[in-house]
Design an enzyme around this catalytic site. Structure first.
Site: not given
Length: 930
Positions: A453, A456, A574
């Site tokens: 996770d 980015e 999300d």
């Protein structure tokens, strides 16, 4: 004042609505009248290359200073790499520029740059067309432009040549600004250019912003650059009722804006090269096949990954995990995989266990119990490594010098554990260190997969930071920057001349991420490598798990890039527990199938805040048919596991019950995805490309070629209006319910709270099993075959397929002795019904003892009372437990017009014991008089 980018940042003091209106007007105005920069380039030489293809040189026609100086000479390389793929590569002729690393995404290297560029005016390659088997490349010399057209019909697929009347400019190639445009027909349907949440569905909309730059922005934000960067689009055109599709990939990892103006498309990129790949199709399925042949076939998934997954940020200890598993079991809801977010960690530090709430002995006992039931356990790990001198992972990372640098020191950022350094996965030493850390962690707890996770990469701070001495870090809440930071804008990498529309507001590209002037291995700038961080992270994690486990790995990654599907699954990030987010999930999932990442899903019931009971009912009904099916909730939301509401539990039993029966079909789709790139979840136009009514349809989808899912997506509805392409469709939940759509119509379907409409198209054979509470349990139950023929057809065929293997093996293929493949066939002709199989490598299926216990044939004109069924030429009337029955089919009339339908039946042959690993042939005469 807004010349540097099409859409300006909002003045902070204006009310929100006024800001939105002003931005909209400014963006529309900018799109309508974009600035033209320079006169482009002229082609000064072109010749055939020794290794195939053409090599040419371009010279800038007129130097300009907007966004920096022009690169004076460019090298052009053109090659038909396969019969259906053309590459057009344009770079600086004098020095090497950044490209997506060839070791990360293997592909052919363009010719090396010449030491000295001869300024010859000769054009030895005299032909105007450079033709391959499917595509033709042509060019104009002054100003240079090129076109790609289809050989079969001359249709122009891409055209960068410029007319004075065009609203866009010529080719621009500067160090930090590249621009190129193509003409498009107004009726083209475009898909792709993601990742973003598209409120208007899967079709790309003119004048919507498409910015590609990996960013930690939640999926609730519409039309913004989100977690992934996929600079590829599919173009579907319908001329005279005949459809053809092609795709265009611009392989470039730098930030970019892409402007679609209905009759043109313009790229504005802040670095790298122009590396175009054109895929000729002509079907949507063949486009994805050709695309994944280049960027990498999707990773094979283990069988259990297709089961249902349960996760939550906030499972505070092992006892809570145990309780969740038992409550699923008590509610009789299938469950394969339990997950923990960062709750298992000691202070949110990777590869650690919280000694109080997740002590190793108790967690190991829990995982052992899961494994004994055939279930799995997956945990989250983030890339950020806590800066903590007593933390072994940090110590070993520093000793191996694995972190991204800024001004010679590891770049300091903040994520959940507080101050962190980011590993540099472009460094081979980092990959070895990461593998060793995963090994050490799996010795603590034998996790079955990893969830990567925040890659980015996400940073709660911006700029150059130091650890504060006078306050705790992290503070409360943990996502607020607690470091002492100063903005970095002293280099052209941190403050490039052209501002992409990052975060929908021209945010600085180093905002809440790694500073773009930070350095990776071998001096690579974060400016260039930013959007491949998650990709390199996924490759390292996949390779580590496969090497350590010797099994097929499962990796879930938030950030993705071109080729990520070869290593990881994806979820859409999300989202919110709203009806809109329920609807948006379909478009995002369909897009990722086109991107070559078929194993994708959205957080079922929404990540935050808590959904309503009705919404969660509808979401599990839809989510049960996502390729990746997982319920996941936020730390601050109340519990929303599927057993929390009795009504949701009932919907879950219905929908997931069907999913688990369909696991053989889904697993075969997994095999097809791995071997040909075929998306598991697909837009309807994949199977019905000539049916233009479905081109923008984003409220229904197909699983494979034949199963259509039509969910309820609106509050308070107990019916759904669904589009049925021409043909016969049968309800999967009640196979006697039939829809015959003559020319392709909408039908109104009943959909009470616990019902989702799922239909099977004609001419298909669907392999199913009985289902179970886990995929392991379901997998060992007998098979049944559902054969769908056009209603009342006198002469028709149906086909299906089934792939089975040892899903522990890293490779998913035939020929290893641990797999079987069965082609399934059926026909009705001259009132004779025949169902048969052709088995490839049946040994594996036979060793597992799988049998076919039931064959159901839908759409027959009838059944004689004294039906004589033969299997392999022998009558089965002597077998006492075989039962043959017929049921009348019921027709749902069209919304627009009704009509009498002829009587047709469903014939079931039960009690069979046909070995799945051996060829069989079953037949009977219908005995119906015409």
């Amino acid at each position: 004042m807004f010349s540097s980018s099409p859409c300006p940042s909002p003045p902070r003091l204006l009310p929100h609505l006024a800001v939105s209106l002003i931005l909209l007007l400014l963006c529309v105005s900018a799109l309508a009248s974009p600035t033209k920069i320079g006169q482009g380039y002229r082609l000064i030489s072109i010749e055939e290359s020794p290794n195939g293809g053409l090599v040419g040189y371009l010279q800038v026609k007129q130097k300009t200073t907007t966004y920096g100086p022009d690169i004076p000479y460019l090298q052009l390389f053109v090659k038909h790499e396969t019969q259906d793929r053309l590459r057009v590569h344009i770079t600086d002729a004098d020095k090497q520029r950044w490209e997506v690393p060839y070791n990360l995404l293997p592909r052919e290297q363009p010719p090396p740059l010449k030491k000295t560029l001869g300024k010859s005016r000769k054009l030895p390659f005299a032909a105007s067309d450079y033709s391959g088997e499917e595509l033709i490349f042509s060019y104009t010399t002054d100003p240079f432009g090129f076109a790609v057209r289809r050989k079969s019909n001359g249709q122009v697929l891409f055209n960068s040549t410029i007319d004075e009347s065009d609203p866009y400019g010529n080719l621009v190639f500067k160090d930090q600004y590249l621009e190129i445009s193509t003409k498009l027909p107004k009726d083209a349907s475009l898909y792709g250019l993601g990742e973003n949440t598209q409120p208007n569905g899967i079709k790309i909309q003119p004048n919507d912003p498409y910015t590609l730059y990996t960013t930690d922005i939640s999926a609730i934000n519409l039309n913004m650059d989100l977690y992934g960067s996929h600079p590829v689009y599919m173009d579907l055109r319908n001329v005279g009722g005949e459809a053809s599709a092609h795709a265009v990939l611009l392989l470039n990892s730098n930030g970019m804006d892409v402007f679609y103006r209905e009759s043109s498309l313009t790229y504005k990129i802040i670095g790298g090269v122009l590396d175009f790949y054109f895929f000729s199709g002509p079907t949507p399925l063949s486009v994805v096949d050709q695309y994944t042949a280049l960027v990498g076939r999707p990773a094979p998934m283990p069988y259990w990954a297709l089961g249902f997954h349960q996760c939550r940020w906030g499972y505070r200890n092992v006892s809570v995990l145990e309780s969740v598993v038992e409550r699923y079991r008590k509610a009789q809801i299938p469950l394969d995989v339990m997950w923990t977010d960062d709750d298992h960690m000691d202070g949110a530090k990777d590869f650690t266990l919280d000694p109080i709430n997740f002590p190793r002995p108790k967690l190991s006992a829990f995982v052992e119990k899961l494994h004994s039931r055939g279930m799995k356990y997956i945990v989250l790990i983030d890339p950020g490594i806590a800066v903590n001198s007593s933390y072994g992972v940090y110590q070993r990372g520093m000793a191996n010098d694995v972190f991204i640098k800024y001004e010679g020191k590891p770049y300091l950022a903040q994520v959940w554990p507080g101050p962190v350094y980011f590993p540099d996965f472009l460094n081979p030493k980092t990959v070895s260190w990461w593998t060793d850390e995963i090994r050490r962690f799996r010795e603590l707890v034998p996790v079955d997969g990893l969830w990567i996770d925040m890659n980015e990469a996400s940073n709660f701070c911006t700029g150059k930071c130091t650890i504060p001495k006078n306050r705790p870090c992290p503070g409360n809440p943990g996502w607020v920057c607690c470091l002492d930071c100063e903005i970095i804008n002293k280099t052209r990498w941190d403050d490039p001349p052209y501002k992409i529309n990052a975060s929908g507001a021209l945010a600085p590209i180093g905002n809440k991420t790694i500073a773009t002037s930070a350095l990776h291995y071998n001096g690579v700038l974060e400016y260039d490598a930013h959007s491949i961080y998650g990709f390199s992270h996924a490759i390292a994690t996949h390779q580590a798990l496969q090497g350590l486990m010797g099994k097929r790995p499962f990796v879930l990654s938030r950030s993705t890039f071109v080729g990520s599907g070869s290593y990881a699954a994806h979820w859409t990030g999300d989202n919110q527990g709203t009806w809109n987010d329920l609807r948006y999930s379909i478009s995002t999932i369909l897009n990722f199938g086109i991107f070559g990442i078929p194993m994708v899903g959205s957080d079922i019931c929404g990540f935050y805040p808590q959904p309503t009971e009705e919404l969660c009912n509808r979401w599990i009904e839809l989510g049960a048919f996502y390729p990746f099916s997982r319920d996941h909730a936020n730390y601050y939301s109340p519990s929303q596991e599927l057993y929390v509401w009795d009504s949701v539990a009932e919907s879950a039993r219905n929908a997931l019950g069907m999913r688990y029966k369909l696991l053989p079909y889904l697993y075969t789709l997994n095999y097809e995805a791995h071997t040909s790139g075929a998306p598991m979840a697909r837009p309807l136009f994949f199977s019905f490309p000539n049916f233009s009514k479905c081109y923008g349809l984003s409220t229904q989808f197909l699983l494979g070629s034949s199963i259509m899912v039509s969910p309820v997506l609106e509050q308070g509805k107990s019916e759904v209006k669904a589009l049925f392409p021409p043909g016969t469709w049968y309800s999967l939940f009640d196979m006697t319910e039939t829809v015959v759509s003559e020319d392709g119509h909408y039908f109104t379907l009943d959909a009470p709270l616990h019902v989702i409409n799922v239909h099977v198209y004609q001419n298909a054979i669907i392999p199913m099993q009985r289902g179970g509470m886990t995929s392991k349990e379901a997998r060992m139950t007998p098979f049944s075959l559902v054969v769908t023929l056009p209603a009342g057809a006198d002469d028709a065929e149906a086909k299906g397929k089934l792939f089975l293997d040892d899903d522990e093996l890293p490779e998913m293929k035939l020929g290893n002795g641990y797999s079987s493949y069965i082609d399934l066939y059926a026909s009705v002709s001259q009132q004779k019904v025949k169902v048969w199989s052709e088995v490839q490598e049946g040994k594996f299926a036979l060793a597992n003892g799988w049998i076919i216990e039931k064959v159901t044939v839908l759409g027959l004109k009838g059944m004689a009372e004294d039906l004589a069924v033969e299997v392999d030429g022998q009558p089965i009337s002597s077998i006492s437990n075989v039962e043959i029955s017929a049921s009348d089919l019921r027709y749902l009339e069209e919304v627009e017009d009704g009509g009498d339908k002829q009587k047709t039946v469903m014939v079931e042959v039960k009690g069979l014991e046909l070995p799945l690993g051996k060829n069989f042939a079953m037949s009977w005469q219908m005995g119906i008089k015409d």
